[in-house]
Motif scaffolding. Structure first.
Motif, PDB file in Angstrom:
ATOM      1  N   MET A   1    -140.243 -13.061 -38.718  1.00 40.93           N
ATOM      2  CA  MET A   1    -139.023 -12.854 -37.960  1.00 40.93           C
ATOM      3  C   MET A   1    -137.798 -12.862 -38.872  1.00 40.93           C
ATOM      4  O   MET A   1    -136.864 -12.078 -38.694  1.00 40.93           O
ATOM      5  N   PHE A   2    -137.815 -13.754 -39.871  1.00 42.29           N
ATOM      6  CA  PHE A   2    -136.703 -13.800 -40.819  1.00 42.29           C
ATOM      7  C   PHE A   2    -136.561 -12.457 -41.537  1.00 42.29           C
ATOM      8  O   PHE A   2    -135.459 -11.907 -41.667  1.00 42.29           O
ATOM      9  N   GLY A   3    -137.672 -11.908 -42.000  1.00 41.02           N
ATOM     10  CA  GLY A   3    -137.647 -10.631 -42.708  1.00 41.02           C
ATOM     11  C   GLY A   3    -137.184  -9.482 -41.830  1.00 41.02           C
ATOM     12  O   GLY A   3    -136.430  -8.605 -42.272  1.00 41.02           O
ATOM     13  N   ILE A   4    -137.631  -9.476 -40.573  1.00 35.12           N
ATOM     14  CA  ILE A   4    -137.245  -8.412 -39.645  1.00 35.12           C
ATOM     15  C   ILE A   4    -135.753  -8.459 -39.377  1.00 35.12           C
ATOM     16  O   ILE A   4    -135.058  -7.430 -39.378  1.00 35.12           O
ATOM     17  N   LYS A   5    -135.228  -9.656 -39.160  1.00 34.39           N
ATOM     18  CA  LYS A   5    -133.794  -9.794 -38.894  1.00 34.39           C
ATOM     19  C   LYS A   5    -132.965  -9.426 -40.125  1.00 34.39           C
ATOM     20  O   LYS A   5    -131.897  -8.806 -40.013  1.00 34.39           O
ATOM     21  N   GLN A   6    -133.439  -9.797 -41.311  1.00 40.40           N
ATOM     22  CA  GLN A   6    -132.733  -9.428 -42.535  1.00 40.40           C
ATOM     23  C   GLN A   6    -132.721  -7.910 -42.707  1.00 40.40           C
ATOM     24  O   GLN A   6    -131.694  -7.323 -43.094  1.00 40.40           O
ATOM     25  N   ALA A   7    -133.852  -7.265 -42.420  1.00 37.42           N
ATOM     26  CA  ALA A   7    -133.914  -5.812 -42.527  1.00 37.42           C
ATOM     27  C   ALA A   7    -132.952  -5.156 -41.547  1.00 37.42           C
ATOM     28  O   ALA A   7    -132.295  -4.159 -41.867  1.00 37.42           O
ATOM     29  N   SER A   8    -132.847  -5.731 -40.350  1.00 34.30           N
ATOM     30  CA  SER A   8    -131.907  -5.209 -39.358  1.00 34.30           C
ATOM     31  C   SER A   8    -130.469  -5.339 -39.846  1.00 34.30           C
ATOM     32  O   SER A   8    -129.648  -4.437 -39.659  1.00 34.30           O
ATOM     33  N   ALA A   9    -130.157  -6.452 -40.487  1.00 32.49           N
ATOM     34  CA  ALA A   9    -128.798  -6.663 -41.001  1.00 32.49           C
ATOM     35  C   ALA A   9    -128.477  -5.706 -42.142  1.00 32.49           C
ATOM     36  O   ALA A   9    -127.317  -5.353 -42.359  1.00 32.49           O
ATOM     37  N   CYS A  10    -129.504  -5.263 -42.871  1.00 25.67           N
ATOM     38  CA  CYS A  10    -129.318  -4.383 -44.035  1.00 25.67           C
ATOM     39  C   CYS A  10    -129.372  -2.905 -43.672  1.00 25.67           C
ATOM     40  O   CYS A  10    -129.454  -2.057 -44.570  1.00 25.67           O
ATOM     41  N   ILE A  11    -129.332  -2.561 -42.396  1.00 24.13           N
ATOM     42  CA  ILE A  11    -129.614  -1.192 -41.980  1.00 24.13           C
ATOM     43  C   ILE A  11    -128.682  -0.175 -42.637  1.00 24.13           C
ATOM     44  O   ILE A  11    -129.120   0.896 -43.064  1.00 24.13           O
ATOM     45  N   PHE A  12    -127.400  -0.488 -42.740  1.00 21.72           N
ATOM     46  CA  PHE A  12    -126.464   0.464 -43.344  1.00 21.72           C
ATOM     47  C   PHE A  12    -126.685   0.563 -44.851  1.00 21.72           C
ATOM     48  O   PHE A  12    -126.769   1.667 -45.409  1.00 21.72           O
ATOM     49  N   ALA A 114    -121.460  -9.195 -42.013  1.00 24.24           N
ATOM     50  CA  ALA A 114    -121.010  -9.246 -40.626  1.00 24.24           C
ATOM     51  C   ALA A 114    -122.194  -9.213 -39.661  1.00 24.24           C
ATOM     52  O   ALA A 114    -122.220  -9.942 -38.660  1.00 24.24           O
ATOM     53  N   ARG A 115    -123.187  -8.387 -39.955  1.00 23.04           N
ATOM     54  CA  ARG A 115    -124.346  -8.265 -39.063  1.00 23.04           C
ATOM     55  C   ARG A 115    -125.241  -9.507 -39.137  1.00 23.04           C
ATOM     56  O   ARG A 115    -125.705 -10.013 -38.113  1.00 23.04           O
ATOM     57  N   VAL A 116    -125.484  -9.990 -40.356  1.00 25.45           N
ATOM     58  CA  VAL A 116    -126.366 -11.150 -40.486  1.00 25.45           C
ATOM     59  C   VAL A 116    -125.717 -12.381 -39.876  1.00 25.45           C
ATOM     60  O   VAL A 116    -126.392 -13.273 -39.339  1.00 25.45           O
ATOM     61  N   MET A 174    -133.390 -18.363 -36.251  1.00 23.21           N
ATOM     62  CA  MET A 174    -134.331 -17.256 -36.206  1.00 23.21           C
ATOM     63  C   MET A 174    -134.878 -17.050 -34.795  1.00 23.21           C
ATOM     64  O   MET A 174    -135.153 -15.938 -34.393  1.00 23.21           O
ATOM     65  N   ASN A 175    -135.054 -18.150 -34.062  1.00 24.17           N
ATOM     66  CA  ASN A 175    -135.588 -18.029 -32.713  1.00 24.17           C
ATOM     67  C   ASN A 175    -134.859 -18.986 -31.783  1.00 24.17           C
ATOM     68  O   ASN A 175    -133.884 -18.621 -31.142  1.00 24.17           O
TER      69      ASN A 175
END
Length: 256
Positions: A1-12, A114-116, A174-175
């Protein structure tokens, strides 16, 4: 979950880096310079994120601020009298020696923070007064310019940052529950990943340092110091939009 959320924050940032690498090895548009394409692609992706609510208007404001602050520094660093780095390919959409897409590379860092911040619901303990953080990062920003003419005080600034933020814990969720780590460690880890991305970007010929003119070589590890300071500057700029919230320990619950 940590990795998925980090990837989401790095989308741009991830999109921008992917475009840099892809266009380095395959770029089919003869009528449009590569740097201009990267600028238009970054703008289009920002519009996409906003339209589909993958990015908030507040985060878009952060990106705009970063683009302005970074472009000013880029204009100075790439000027004929300084030449700390250069953009070796031609462009139309730009100012001076700087293609306008360059500001988006710094904006990607601001977008990530900002996203993270929102995704992990950041909280803090022992956070210093806001005015003191602004003074520190103002000195950091000025030193990026002034060290070319007077004494470089980056190590003094790093020492000051450790005194100011050394006790700060960042709490991230994370959760259901918040976990914590030292804020300075978080900055160092992000600076390390930015350095990895910088190596990929210079390999993709997006920009190059003087020692990479004849042939590509890895970016010097000493650049981690600059990225750490830039990371701190980015964090405090975001904190002016997303005010730091204090973490309150949950009240223990005892079963009867």
């Amino acid at each position: 979950m940590f990795g998925i959320k980090q990837a989401s924050a790095c989308i741009f940032g991830g999109f921008l880096l992917a475009m840099m690498i892809l266009t380095r090895f395959w770029y089919p548009f003869d009528f449009l310079y590569r740097y201009d394409f990267l600028f238009l692609a970054a703008v289009a992706f920002q519009i996409f994120l906003l339209c589909f609510r993958l990015e908030s208007p507040r985060e878009a404001v952060v990106i705009l601020i970063f683009h302005f602050v970074a472009t000013v520094m880029e204009l100075f660093k790439t000027s004929d009298g300084i030449r700390s780095w250069q953009y070796p390919e031609p462009f139309v959409i730009g100012i001076g020696n700087v293609p306008l897409f360059a500001g988006f590379m710094y904006s990607a860092v601001g977008s990530y923070i900002a996203r993270v911040w929102r995704i992990f619901d950041f909280r803090y303990s022992s956070y210093p007064p806001m005015w003191s953080t602004v003074v520190l990062v103002t000195l950091i920003y000025v030193n990026f310019f002034s060290h070319h003419f007077v004494t470089d005080i980056r190590w003094l600034l790093i020492f000051a940052s450790l005194l100011m933020f050394g006790k700060v814990q960042i709490y991230f969720k994370m959760n259901r529950v918040h976990r914590k780590m030292p804020l300075v460690v978080g900055w160092l880890l992000v600076a390390l990943f930015i350095w990895f991305a910088e190596n990929l970007a210079t390999y993709a010929n997006v920009w190059i340092y003087p020692d990479q003119t004849d042939h590509w070589q890895m970016v010097k590890p000493s650049k981690l110091v600059a990225w750490y300071l830039l990371m701190m500057l980015s964090f405090v700029l975001v904190s002016l939009v997303n005010r730091p919230m204090i973490y309150n320990e949950p009240t223990p619950h005892y079963e009867k």
